[in-house]
Every structure is written in structure tokens, then in C-alpha cells.
Motif scaffolding. Sequence first.
Motif, PDB file in Angstrom:
ATOM      1  N   LYS A 134       0.781  -1.367  -0.109  1.00  0.00           N
ATOM      2  CA  LYS A 134       0.156  -0.015  -0.017  1.00  0.00           C
ATOM      3  C   LYS A 134       0.659   1.198   0.152  1.00  0.00           C
ATOM      4  O   LYS A 134       0.670   2.358  -0.478  1.00  0.00           O
ATOM      5  N   SER A 174      -4.631   7.609   2.162  1.00  0.00           N
ATOM      6  CA  SER A 174      -5.129   6.797   3.923  1.00  0.00           C
ATOM      7  C   SER A 174      -7.165   6.609   3.417  1.00  0.00           C
ATOM      8  O   SER A 174      -7.155   8.810   2.712  1.00  0.00           O
ATOM      9  N   ASP A 221      -8.736   7.843   6.509  1.00  0.00           N
ATOM     10  CA  ASP A 221      -8.704   8.752   7.160  1.00  0.00           C
ATOM     11  C   ASP A 221      -8.277  10.546   6.692  1.00  0.00           C
ATOM     12  O   ASP A 221      -8.632  11.376   7.400  1.00  0.00           O
ATOM     13  N   ASP A 250      -0.696  -7.207   7.071  1.00  0.00           N
ATOM     14  CA  ASP A 250      -0.598  -5.553   6.419  1.00  0.00           C
ATOM     15  C   ASP A 250       0.184  -5.324   7.177  1.00  0.00           C
ATOM     16  O   ASP A 250       0.285  -5.036   8.528  1.00  0.00           O
ATOM     17  N   ASN A 285       0.267   0.040   8.053  1.00  0.00           N
ATOM     18  CA  ASN A 285      -0.388   0.975   8.571  1.00  0.00           C
ATOM     19  C   ASN A 285      -1.045   2.534   8.172  1.00  0.00           C
ATOM     20  O   ASN A 285      -1.036   3.192   8.188  1.00  0.00           O
ATOM     21  N   ARG A 286      -1.438   2.029   6.397  1.00  0.00           N
ATOM     22  CA  ARG A 286      -2.589   2.517   5.203  1.00  0.00           C
ATOM     23  C   ARG A 286      -2.977   1.801   5.055  1.00  0.00           C
ATOM     24  O   ARG A 286      -3.893   1.035   5.242  1.00  0.00           O
ATOM     25  N   ARG A 287      -4.867   2.467   5.931  1.00  0.00           N
ATOM     26  CA  ARG A 287      -5.715   2.129   5.720  1.00  0.00           C
ATOM     27  C   ARG A 287      -6.678   2.566   4.428  1.00  0.00           C
ATOM     28  O   ARG A 287      -7.179   3.434   5.175  1.00  0.00           O
ATOM     29  N   ASN A 288      -7.076   1.575   3.310  1.00  0.00           N
ATOM     30  CA  ASN A 288      -7.131   2.405   2.207  1.00  0.00           C
ATOM     31  C   ASN A 288      -8.617   2.700   1.950  1.00  0.00           C
ATOM     32  O   ASN A 288     -10.109   1.879   3.373  1.00  0.00           O
ATOM     33  N   SER A 333     -13.194   2.290   1.218  1.00  0.00           N
ATOM     34  CA  SER A 333     -13.789   0.573   1.959  1.00  0.00           C
ATOM     35  C   SER A 333     -14.183   0.566   0.416  1.00  0.00           C
ATOM     36  O   SER A 333     -14.074   1.316  -0.457  1.00  0.00           O
TER      37      SER A 333
END
Length: 876
Positions: free
Chosen positions: A350, A380, A382, A615, A618-621, A623
Motif C-alpha cells: 500500500k 489513506s 482517514d 499488512d 499502517n495505511r487504511r485504504n 472501503s
Amino acid sequence: YGYQIPPGKNNHTCGSADSWVPVGEGGELFCSPGSYCPTTTITIPCSSGHYCQMGSTSQTSCFKLTSCPPNTANQNLHAYGIILIVSESIFVQVILTTSLLIIVNCSDQALSTRERRAAKRREDAAKHARETAQARHRWKAAQDLSKIRQIGLQEQISRTFSRKKSSKQGGAMESMDKSQTSNDKKDSKDLTNMVRSIDDDPHGHDGFHMKIGDKNIKKNAPKGKQLHTHSQIFKYAYGQLEKEKAMEEDHSNMTFSGVISMATDTDVRSRPVIEVAFKDLTLTLKGKKKHLLRCVTGKLMPGRVSAVMGPSGAGKTTFLSALLGKATGCTRTGSILINGKNESILCYKKIVGFVPQDDTVHGNLTVEENLRFNARCRLSADMPKADKVLVIERVIESLGLQAVRDSLVGTVEKRGISGGQRKRVNVGIEMVMEPSLLILDEPTTGLDSSSSQLLLKALRREALEGVNICMVIHQPSYAMFKMFDDFILLAKGGLTVYHGPTKKVEEYFSGIGIVVPDRVTPPDHYIDILEGIIKPSNNMTHEELPVRWMLHNGYTVPPDMLELCDQIAKGSSDEKTQMGDDMEHSFAGELWQDVRCHVELHKDQVHLNFLQSKDLSNRRNPSILRQYRYYLGRVTKQRLREARLQAADLLILLLAGACLGTLAKVDDETFGSTGYTYTVIAVSLLCMISALRSFSLDKLHYMRESASGISSLAYFLSKDTLDLFNTILKPLVYLSMFYFFNSPRSTFEDNYVVLLCLVYCVTGLAYIFAIYLEPSSAQLCSVLVPVVLTLVATQEEQTGLVKYLGRLCFPKWAMEAFIIANAERYSGVWLLTRCASLRQSNYALSHWSLSLSLLILTGVISRFVAYFLLITFQKK
């Protein structure tokens, strides 16, 4: 005949008679054409303005503006064709034609108008940010000048007057100071009011109501979530860019204390660090024992730009693939450490960017649209929208793409931006996701010197934020070569000749007797030596260079390379004999090795596609639902810009409906099976070919996006959702001509429902062909499959395998649904022979819903199969 219940039957579904005869031989049982029979004993001729088909129990009114004389069996559709298009179908045709014209002619204009409005908002925001920055700069300069004058005045007063002066004289000097200050304020009154208005406006979102370089910028600046309108977002983004420029100018003339304060500043932008170390990295091609890389040892450090060079066949691209964990069909030995740990690089995919050698960019999107989509899907979830816009604007400015941001990238058929700009967009797609590790495969190929330097400067700005950058490059200029921090030189066979700082490369080679001539770029000279074009002045050969590097760093030298060095030193070589021994293999053995290698390659690709790794990025793609929304917007824009293709598809369906409806007349004996056979073949063929474009044209784009972690499910569903529009519209377009020219007894609604299910079914089958096969093979299958299966389904005498195949193919279900819908409209004495005619084709009146269900089920299953093939065989 009598209407008693047939033996063994409990209803009158098929009627009853003393004797059964087919329609062609028992015409006396039916009311003659041109007449209708309300009872079994009364025959009444059709009156003027009505028509009576064979077996009618009542007369039917003709269409308006038609002449139906007495005793008419059918409307004269040949004479009515033009009148039909002009009168009865005029409403439908006008709507369709108008819609097509609007889509074709206004889609680009609508998108262009929207882009112009957005561009105007951007220009206003940029202008406002520049004016605000200039005002802030002038205000700061005025403040500094005022302080200097005040200090100078105080020093002059202290030198001129002693401390024993009277308070009166001191008061006079204070009045002079105040008058001087009031004059300065009067001169900069307008500037002061402007800046104070900016400072006092907490809702201005300009980001300049704090000092430039202030450590609390991010704390005092308006948050991205507080910005809602486009103008506010653009003002915020351009305001931040102007602040960054001002900070860069301040840092360029920074004192020692300023450097210390910058080092201790916690708000400096940074990214997660990725360090890649590799030791004795060797790749051997499976089945052939050929080395693609051999004994490569080194390290890629964060915040540094590394250049990989070497002659053709040196394994430069293979080296990058090995670092990314994408080298398939090879046996890997050695180790690759990520941040000092034995972890797969796929755990960080990511935040890892890869720029392929080919410009994999959507040509029917603009520059900004390409960058914006990747920023939305890969940054991200966020991160506020305003910050994402800021990232995009920063990349566009650093790559020099402001002038073409609203221009289409272009395709082979349609000219767009230049090749150099396209190459920079290809790099910008990875830069907008703010990677920690950026791998580039020949990003400067095809660029001129100035464009290459502009690109490299943008990459160096990324390196200042801690990004680890490694790129393959060919023939850089001397100025560009000096811009790299590290230099990796590979020889043929994937052997390392040099891996270290760029500043020390000439020192190392001069130490072994290789001096770069004047006016020659060092890497070009070294590559010419490795190619054998230039021979060193001493007795050294280019085969010795990798061994000398191993000995220089204390690495282990493979035994076969020691033997080669000994043979070269002795002046004798048994290389030819050894090659002759290696080539003594049987044809069957070589064929078996090739087959094993091919199987192993596909096995590795499938294993790579289904490889699950944790993973660690530490990145949230975003949804899947949000990515689906982004994909849906992108595909909609692409379809609008390809409106001419859509219009051509609909026009072909209109012509096919008119031609087939005229040629195929309804036959009462077979309930119009001939016309429906033509319909199944034509609609299936045309809809399958047009559906191939959904997945055939952007396979490479999907591979790149899916490898970076973007959802494959969102991609597939967005394509299928847009194709549902065609699934609903195309049957309506075809029937608007076919139904009125053919004039079947079934209703328009029944025919539309059957065609709707048929188009949904064949669209799913087209997905399978488009994903799994090459474009040419997929088109061939889309033509042959509907024709062959329809011929199999309509065979009168089916035996063996053909019989079972005919029951399981979609044309059989579509034909059965069409004919049942038509047969149900035959009433009265037609009940005597209806079941006999249906049984002859193995049809049943109760199978209408079943046939439609099978068509829909086939479409659903084919979509599941297509998605499985998409995630299995298309990721490479």
C-alpha cells in the motif's frame, strides 16, 4: 371433432379432438385467412379497416394510416414500412435519435463545461493565494524594516544624548519617534489593512493568519474536514503550496540556528521508512538453469535516489521485479530484508509505488482525472479531502503539468498530450499515493534533457521526505548523473560491477585502471566496456569486473567464476568445449524442459495472485463501497467520451431489427420460430461483441491498479453496473423496429422481457471471453458461439451428445421463451394443434418462467466465473 377431455388428462390445456392433424394438412379445421369464426359453425368475412389471421375468432383493427380492404389476412407492412417509421414509431425513434445526438454531441461539452468551471475556481484560488502570500511577504518586510529603523534610531539617540539629559528633551525624542512611526504606518496603510483583514478573518481558510515558518501552522490552520465547498478546498490547497514555497526560500538561506530549529520541528512532513537490503540475491530460470541475477548484494536507503544501469540483458528490470516480489518462473536464493527483518515487500504494497516502463495511463481521461482517481483510492481513508487535493496539486506543480491538467491524455486514435507529458503523468500516478518506496522502470525513456531533469528534481523532492527511490535509467547526461545519490552498475548475467555512492564511482574505477575520457559521461563509458565495444588500456577484460567488485568488498566468489578468471589469466579457454557439451541434449529433453518451465511459470503466477500477506503499511485504504463509487464515476466519464461507439452499437441494432423483422414473417405452424432464430443470433452476437470492450481494452491498467492494492471487486462491479444500462436499452432499441415489422402475436412486453434476459446472459459470457482470451480470440468466440449454439438448439432431429448439448445452451432457452410467449396468444381452435407443434420442438407452455430463470442464472454464474478469472489469471 368434440371437446372431450383427452384420455389420461385432467384439463383442456391442449384441447381435444377425435383426430389430430398438423396445421399444414388440416387447414379445414381452422377459420380461413381473411375471415373470423366466433363459433365452430359460423364464418364471417373481415370488414374494412380490420384484418383476420388464420384461425381468428374475432377481427383485429389495423394500425392508423393503413388501408385494410375487406377479407384482409395481414397488414401490408411492406407498404406501411415508411409510414410506420414516420407515424406509429415516430415517438420512439425521435426519443432514441434525440438521446443519441445529445449523448454524442453534448457529452464532451458537458464534461468540458464542468472542467472549465473547476479550472476557474482553481485559478481564482491560486490568484488569491499568490496575492495573500505577496501581501504577507510585504507585511513581513515592512515589519523587519520598521524594526531596523527603530533600532537604528535608538542607537543614534543613545550616541547623541547622554543619560543626564532632561526629561523634557527625552519627551521630545519620544514624540519624534512616534511621528516617525506614524509616518511609516501611514505609508503602508493599505497593506496593513489588507493583512489585518486576513488575520482577523477566521473563516477565510487562507492559512496565512500565522507567521510563515510557524511551528503551529497545522494546529492553527483550518482542518480539511472543516472545508466543504470547492473554492474553500482550493484556497486551502494553494495557500499551503505558497507557504511551502516560502519555507523553501527561507530554508535556502538558513542560518545554523535555523537548521537546528528545523531539525527539531515535529511538524515537518515525513513518511514511513522502508529500507531494502539484499545479500547474494540470485535468480535462476526454472527448468533451464540460466542465471538472470547472480550474487547481487547491497542496500537501498530511505531518502536517497539510486540509479540502476547496465547493458541490455543485464537483468535491470528483473532486479526491480525481484525487489518487488514479482519475479515469477524463477528460483530465488539469497535474502531480502525489509527494515532489517525477513519480511515480504508485499506486506507494504500500500505504500510501495511501481512505475512500469510502458505508459499505462487511461487515454480517455484528463491528466487531473488520472491523478485524482489514484489519490482517492490509494491514499489513506482517514485523510481529509482537502489534504488529498493538496497532494494532487503538489504533484501537478512539481511535474510541470499545470498547462495540460485538463487535457485528455490521448490514445492511438485520438491525439492528446505529448509523449514526455504522458511519461510524467505515468510517474505522477504513483507519486500522488505518497509512497515510502518508489521503483521506476526507465521513467526518462523518450524524454528530452530538460524534461528528464524536471522529473528527477521532482523525485529528489520526494526523497527529501524520506522516500526510498530506485530507478532504471539509460544514457543520462552528466548533470543528471550527478543528481543521483547511489549508482548500481550491472553486467550481463545479472552480476554487480559497482554499487555505492555516485561520488566515488570514478575513484573506484580509476583505482582498477579504468579512466573516463574527457567529454564522456562515466556510465556510458562503463557500459561500452561491459558491452565489449571499448577495451580497457590494461590487459583487463570485462568479464573480470564483477569478480574484482566481489574481491574489493570481500564477497564470496562463485567457484565457476574463479575458474573462468584462472582460464583468462592463463590465456587458454575451454569455453567452446563446455558450450558444446551443454548443447548436447535431445529434442525430447529440451521440449520437456520447456513444458516444465511454462507450467512452473503459470503456477507461480497463480500462487502470487492468491498469496496472502499481512499488512504492515499502517495505511487504511477506502472501503470497497467507496472505491466502487470512485470507479463508477470514472467509468461513466469514459463511456460518455466514447458515446460515438455506443451510438454506433444502437444504430446497428436498429438496422438489424428492421431488416430481420421484414425478412422473417410469422409462420402460424411454427409460431414464428424463424424470426426468433434470427433474433437470438443477431442480438447475442452484437451484444457480446460490444460487451468485450468493457474488459479487453484496459487489462494492463487493471493489472497495475490491482497490484497496488485497489479492490478488484469494485472494478468489476463498476463495469457491470454501467453495462446494465446497455442491457436495459438494447432490447428496447431492437424491438422498436423488429416488433412492428414482424408483427408477432405475442405482446411487446413479453418479447422485451425475453430479450432482456438474453442480453444479460450473453453479456456475462462476453466477460469470460474478454478476461481470459486475447482480444482477437475473444472476438472470434463472440461470433462463433451464438451461431453454433443456435444451430444446435434448433436441430429437429437431435441424438446423443447433440441432444443434451441442445438442452443446456442459452439459445434453446431463449427460443423456447419466445415461442411460448407467442403460442399463448393463439386461442380457440388453435388449442387443438398447439401442443403437438410445441412437442415437436420439445417445448412446453409451463417452461416460460423456467427458461427465463435459466437465462438469468447463466448470466449470474458467468459473472462469478469471469470475476474468478479476473483475480486469478490477469494479475501479473
